[in-house]
Design a protein around this motif. Structure first.
Motif, short mmCIF file in Angstrom:
data_model
loop_
_atom_site.label_atom_id
_atom_site.label_comp_id
_atom_site.label_asym_id
_atom_site.label_seq_id
_atom_site.Cartn_x
_atom_site.Cartn_y
_atom_site.Cartn_z
N GLU A 73 0.81 -1.22 0.00
CA GLU A 73 0.00 0.00 0.00
C GLU A 73 0.84 1.27 0.00
O GLU A 73 0.43 2.28 -0.55
N ARG A 74 2.05 1.21 0.59
CA ARG A 74 2.87 2.43 0.59
C ARG A 74 3.34 2.78 -0.82
O ARG A 74 3.66 3.91 -1.12
N TRP A 75 3.41 1.77 -1.68
CA TRP A 75 3.85 1.99 -3.06
C TRP A 75 2.66 2.36 -3.94
O TRP A 75 2.73 3.29 -4.73
N THR A 76 1.55 1.62 -3.79
CA THR A 76 0.39 1.90 -4.64
C THR A 76 -0.21 3.27 -4.31
O THR A 76 -0.63 4.00 -5.21
N SER A 77 -0.21 3.63 -3.01
CA SER A 77 -0.86 4.89 -2.65
C SER A 77 -0.06 6.10 -3.16
O SER A 77 -0.60 7.19 -3.27
N ASN A 78 1.22 5.90 -3.45
CA ASN A 78 2.02 6.98 -4.02
C ASN A 78 1.93 7.02 -5.54
O ASN A 78 2.64 7.81 -6.17
N GLY A 79 1.14 6.13 -6.13
CA GLY A 79 1.03 6.09 -7.58
C GLY A 79 2.31 5.64 -8.26
O GLY A 79 2.56 5.96 -9.43
N LEU A 80 3.15 4.87 -7.55
CA LEU A 80 4.46 4.48 -8.11
C LEU A 80 4.38 3.20 -8.94
O LEU A 80 5.30 2.89 -9.69
N ILE A 81 3.28 2.46 -8.79
CA ILE A 81 3.20 1.16 -9.47
C ILE A 81 2.62 1.34 -10.87
O ILE A 81 1.61 2.02 -11.05
N THR A 82 3.26 0.72 -11.85
CA THR A 82 2.81 0.81 -13.24
C THR A 82 2.56 -0.61 -13.78
O THR A 82 2.86 -1.59 -13.10
N THR A 83 2.02 -0.69 -14.98
CA THR A 83 1.93 -2.01 -15.62
C THR A 83 3.08 -2.20 -16.60
O THR A 83 3.36 -3.31 -17.05
N ASP A 84 3.76 -1.10 -16.96
CA ASP A 84 4.94 -1.18 -17.83
C ASP A 84 5.97 -0.15 -17.35
O ASP A 84 5.79 1.04 -17.61
N PRO A 85 7.02 -0.59 -16.65
CA PRO A 85 7.36 -1.97 -16.32
C PRO A 85 6.34 -2.60 -15.38
O PRO A 85 5.65 -1.91 -14.64
N VAL A 86 6.31 -3.95 -15.41
CA VAL A 86 5.43 -4.69 -14.52
C VAL A 86 6.08 -4.73 -13.13
O VAL A 86 7.30 -4.84 -13.00
N TRP A 87 5.26 -4.58 -12.09
CA TRP A 87 5.73 -4.64 -10.70
C TRP A 87 5.14 -5.88 -10.04
O TRP A 87 3.95 -6.18 -10.22
N THR A 88 5.96 -6.58 -9.26
CA THR A 88 5.46 -7.75 -8.51
C THR A 88 5.73 -7.55 -7.03
O THR A 88 6.72 -6.93 -6.64
N SER A 89 4.82 -8.10 -6.20
CA SER A 89 4.99 -8.08 -4.74
C SER A 89 5.37 -9.49 -4.29
O SER A 89 5.44 -10.41 -5.10
N ALA A 90 5.56 -9.63 -2.98
CA ALA A 90 5.81 -10.96 -2.41
C ALA A 90 4.50 -11.59 -1.92
O ALA A 90 4.52 -12.47 -1.06
N ALA A 91 3.35 -11.12 -2.46
CA ALA A 91 2.05 -11.67 -2.03
C ALA A 91 2.09 -13.19 -2.08
O ALA A 91 2.51 -13.77 -3.07
N GLY A 92 1.66 -13.80 -1.01
CA GLY A 92 1.59 -15.26 -0.95
C GLY A 92 2.87 -15.91 -0.46
O GLY A 92 2.84 -17.01 0.09
N ALA A 93 4.02 -15.23 -0.64
CA ALA A 93 5.30 -15.87 -0.30
C ALA A 93 5.45 -16.12 1.19
O ALA A 93 6.15 -17.04 1.61
N TYR A 94 4.79 -15.28 2.01
CA TYR A 94 4.96 -15.40 3.46
C TYR A 94 3.78 -16.12 4.12
O TYR A 94 3.61 -16.06 5.35
N GLY A 95 2.95 -16.75 3.28
CA GLY A 95 1.73 -17.39 3.78
C GLY A 95 1.95 -18.33 4.96
O GLY A 95 1.25 -18.20 5.98
#
Ligand SMILES: NC(=O)C1=CN([C@@H]2O[C@H](COP(=O)(O)OP(=O)(O)OC[C@H]3O[C@@H](n4cnc5c(N)ncnc54)[C@H](O)[C@@H]3O)[C@@H](O)[C@H]2O)C=CC1
Ligand SMILES: O=C(O)C(=O)COP(=O)(O)O
Length: 309
Positions: A73-95
């Motif tokens: 959320e700290r990245w998305t709320s700043n409008g820093l995430i784009t689709t080009d380049p594609v950005w990935t998170s660690a979602a699921g990795a720490y499950g």
């Protein structure tokens, strides 16, 4: 740094500081470690805590950016995430580790461990059985998928909030917009959702009133999912059974905050993802995603800038 022998391997920058384990993970996945100016992929490690500063390392050549966090959320709320380049998170990795912590918090609430740990006297107030409880999973992503099988041996009745359709092993699935429907039924309401403009404050006074007066609220997602003042009021008024929180708003929770002393509140200081487990899981995610990047396959944890996770 061991130079790679494959000159065709894509150049991946690991930063902002050197990180031997993640550089090894890049090579394991078939990439070569390069400086920021040559890189087509950028892997930020957990020290990349300032989004605005780190984003300066993304260049015109960058085609993919990997973040070390599951919650972005700290990245998305700043409008820093784009689709080009594609950005990935660690979602699921720490499950696995975060699900285990959520499970520990539920058992602690059931067995009144927070009260016993504070009592310092032989005050024999019993807890209750966790076996057979009704558990609502609010958000069903990587953590939820790891938590569900942990509940099975305890014969829990599980309700899940997700827009991804019916979940095997769950008694009822409700859509995100209907999440309030599960609140009156649950002995444990477990918050596992990403923090987005839609989920900010999703548990406020009205939702706490919908919960049973002996139900526990568990939060391992993000503090901002809960209206903290409303929670303190509900605990003081005995309107819910208790709250066990690994994440808080504000975070860090300041010394002297009422949640520290509320008898039915249990706080852990954002430790659901212990460092060793975090580092191993992130390295594995980096290897997996570099391999996918090399092979032109879909990456894991692609962030949707519109959805915010
Ligand atoms: N306490 C800790 O140390 C950790 C906390 N987290 C937090 O837990 C969250 C979940 O992690 P993962 O399961 O790995 O991520 P994930 O991306 O796999 O799951 C996020 C889930 O949030 C759900 N969601 C989004 N909007 C929703 C809404 N309006 N209502 C209900 N659900 C909604 C999505 O459907 C998705 O299933 C992360 O976003 C992060 O904030 C993650 C890792 C460690
Ligand atoms: O990955 C996440 O979202 C987490 O909450 C894990 O903790 P961190 O943010 O890496 O300190």
């Amino acid at each position: 740094m061991t130079p790679t022998t494959n000159d065709h391997a894509p150049g991946i920058y690991v930063g902002p500081d050197p990180d031997d384990r993640l550089e090894a993970a890049v090579r394991e996945g078939g990439g070569q470690v390069v400086g920021p100016d040559e890189a087509v992929g950028v892997v930020f490690h957990s020290a990349a805590d300032d989004p605005a500063e780190s984003v300066g390392l993304v260049t015109d050549r960058t085609r993919w950016v990997q973040l070390p966090h599951a919650g972005v959320e700290r990245w998305t709320s700043n409008g820093l995430i784009t689709t080009d380049p594609v950005w990935t998170s660690a979602a699921g990795a720490y499950g696995p580790q975060v699900a285990e912590h959520a499970f520990a918090l539920m058992l602690a609430g059931a067995r009144r461990l927070q009260a016993a740990a504070r009592a310092q006297t032989w005050d024999r107030q019993p807890g209750r059985m966790f076996m057979g409880s009704t558990v609502a999973l609010v958000g069903y992503g990587g953590i939820g998928r790891c938590l569900l099988p942990m509940l099975e041996p305890f014969h829990c009745r599980v309700l899940a909030v997700t827009d991804s359709g019916p979940v095997d092993g769950v008694e009822r699935t409700v859509s995100r917009s209907d999440y309030r429907d599960v609140l009156p039924e649950a002995d444990y309401v477990v918050l596992l959702a990403a923090l987005t403009p839609q989920t900010q404050g999703m548990i406020g006074a009205a939702e706490l009133d919908l919960m049973r007066d002996d139900a526990w609220l568990i939060n391992v997602g993000r503090g901002g999912l809960i209206d903290t003042d409303a929670l303190v009021d509900a605990l003081r008024g005995g309107r819910i059974g208790g709250a066990a929180l690994d994440v808080t708003d504000p975070e860090p929770l300041p010394d002297g905050h009422p949640l520290w002393t509320e008898p039915n509140a249990l706080i852990t200081p954002h430790v659901a993802n212990p460092k060793d487990a975090h580092d191993a899981a992130l390295a594995q995610r980096v290897t997996d995603n570099v391999r996918r990047f090399v092979n032109g396959e879909p990456l894991l944890g692609v962030i949707d800038p519109e959805a915010g996770f």
